[in-house]
Design a protein around this motif. Sequence first.
Motif, PDB file in Angstrom:
ATOM      1  N   TYR A 120      55.455 -55.168   2.844  1.00  0.00           N
ATOM      2  CA  TYR A 120      55.659 -55.946   1.624  1.00  0.00           C
ATOM      3  C   TYR A 120      54.357 -56.326   0.919  1.00  0.00           C
ATOM      4  CZ  TYR A 120      60.252 -56.234   3.682  1.00  0.00           C
ATOM      5  OH  TYR A 120      61.458 -55.915   4.238  1.00  0.00           O
ATOM      6  N   ILE A 121      53.269 -55.720   1.321  1.00  0.00           N
ATOM      7  CA  ILE A 121      51.972 -56.029   0.728  1.00  0.00           C
ATOM      8  C   ILE A 121      51.432 -54.775   0.049  1.00  0.00           C
ATOM      9  CG2 ILE A 121      49.594 -56.767   1.199  1.00  0.00           C
ATOM     10  CD1 ILE A 121      51.717 -58.965   1.553  1.00  0.00           C
ATOM     11  N   ASP A 122      51.204 -54.884  -1.251  1.00  0.00           N
ATOM     12  CA  ASP A 122      50.658 -53.742  -1.989  1.00  0.00           C
ATOM     13  C   ASP A 122      49.148 -53.623  -1.807  1.00  0.00           C
ATOM     14  OD1 ASP A 122      53.112 -52.857  -3.232  1.00  0.00           O
ATOM     15  OD2 ASP A 122      52.997 -54.671  -4.453  1.00  0.00           O
ATOM     16  N   LYS A 149      53.172 -56.959  -8.096  1.00  0.00           N
ATOM     17  CA  LYS A 149      52.161 -56.566  -7.118  1.00  0.00           C
ATOM     18  C   LYS A 149      51.912 -57.728  -6.156  1.00  0.00           C
ATOM     19  CE  LYS A 149      48.190 -53.897  -6.701  1.00  0.00           C
ATOM     20  NZ  LYS A 149      47.326 -53.017  -7.433  1.00  0.00           N
ATOM     21  N   THR A 150      52.023 -57.449  -4.865  1.00  0.00           N
ATOM     22  CA  THR A 150      51.768 -58.463  -3.852  1.00  0.00           C
ATOM     23  C   THR A 150      50.394 -58.221  -3.231  1.00  0.00           C
ATOM     24  OG1 THR A 150      52.930 -57.154  -2.203  1.00  0.00           O
ATOM     25  CG2 THR A 150      54.198 -58.874  -3.320  1.00  0.00           C
ATOM     26  N   THR A 158      58.181 -61.238   0.163  1.00  0.00           N
ATOM     27  CA  THR A 158      59.164 -60.154   0.096  1.00  0.00           C
ATOM     28  C   THR A 158      60.022 -60.256  -1.160  1.00  0.00           C
ATOM     29  OG1 THR A 158      60.751 -61.372   1.464  1.00  0.00           O
ATOM     30  CG2 THR A 158      59.258 -59.876   2.601  1.00  0.00           C
ATOM     31  N   ARG A 187      61.680 -51.550  -7.277  1.00  0.00           N
ATOM     32  CA  ARG A 187      61.381 -50.892  -5.999  1.00  0.00           C
ATOM     33  C   ARG A 187      62.527 -49.959  -5.635  1.00  0.00           C
ATOM     34  NH1 ARG A 187      56.041 -52.292  -4.292  1.00  0.00           N
ATOM     35  NH2 ARG A 187      55.665 -54.340  -5.178  1.00  0.00           N
ATOM     36  N   TRP A 226      57.926 -58.981  -3.939  1.00  0.00           N
ATOM     37  CA  TRP A 226      57.774 -57.530  -3.769  1.00  0.00           C
ATOM     38  C   TRP A 226      59.021 -56.803  -4.259  1.00  0.00           C
ATOM     39  CZ3 TRP A 226      60.184 -53.717  -0.881  1.00  0.00           C
ATOM     40  CH2 TRP A 226      59.476 -52.528  -0.711  1.00  0.00           C
ATOM     41  N   SER A 270      58.714 -64.958  -9.651  1.00  0.00           N
ATOM     42  CA  SER A 270      58.253 -63.573  -9.759  1.00  0.00           C
ATOM     43  C   SER A 270      58.814 -62.833 -10.975  1.00  0.00           C
ATOM     44  CB  SER A 270      58.566 -62.797  -8.477  1.00  0.00           C
ATOM     45  OG  SER A 270      59.951 -62.730  -8.243  1.00  0.00           O
TER      46      SER A 270
END
Length: 136
Positions: free
Chosen positions: A92-94, A68-69, A60, A117, A63, A44
């Motif tokens: 944890y999901i955008d 962007k997840t 996670t 974050r 994230w 990531s």
Amino acid sequence: MQNTDCIILLKPHAITDIARLNLIINKFNTNRVFITYNHIAVISYYCDYALANYFSYALTDAWVNGIKTIEYTKYDKEVLIISNGESLEPKYIDSFINDNPQELIKELRNPYKKFIRKNSTKLHQDYRKLIETISK
């Protein structure tokens, strides 16, 4: 593949049939798709998006690293009722997309800039604080 010129890193699940995955990749005749076994926290740092076909706690790490997840899936109606039409773990999901390829293409075309974050602890930057935290 025709919708992007991005490099694509695939981190297969442990039960993925790698031979079959390679056959699928080779059908596209591209040198932009790579299979990697690195941890998602490492990957990531080099990616802009993390895309999963079902929710995974591996997301996670992505994230927290500010990418962007996206959970792109095809849940049954019963699952969507249980999950209120969103990810099973929406924190944890955008972006949650259920069986809508055009929405996925649109989402991937939207400009996105990585960021830190708000609840990221930055423990990796101060090993003393990390040791103190995990020793409690």
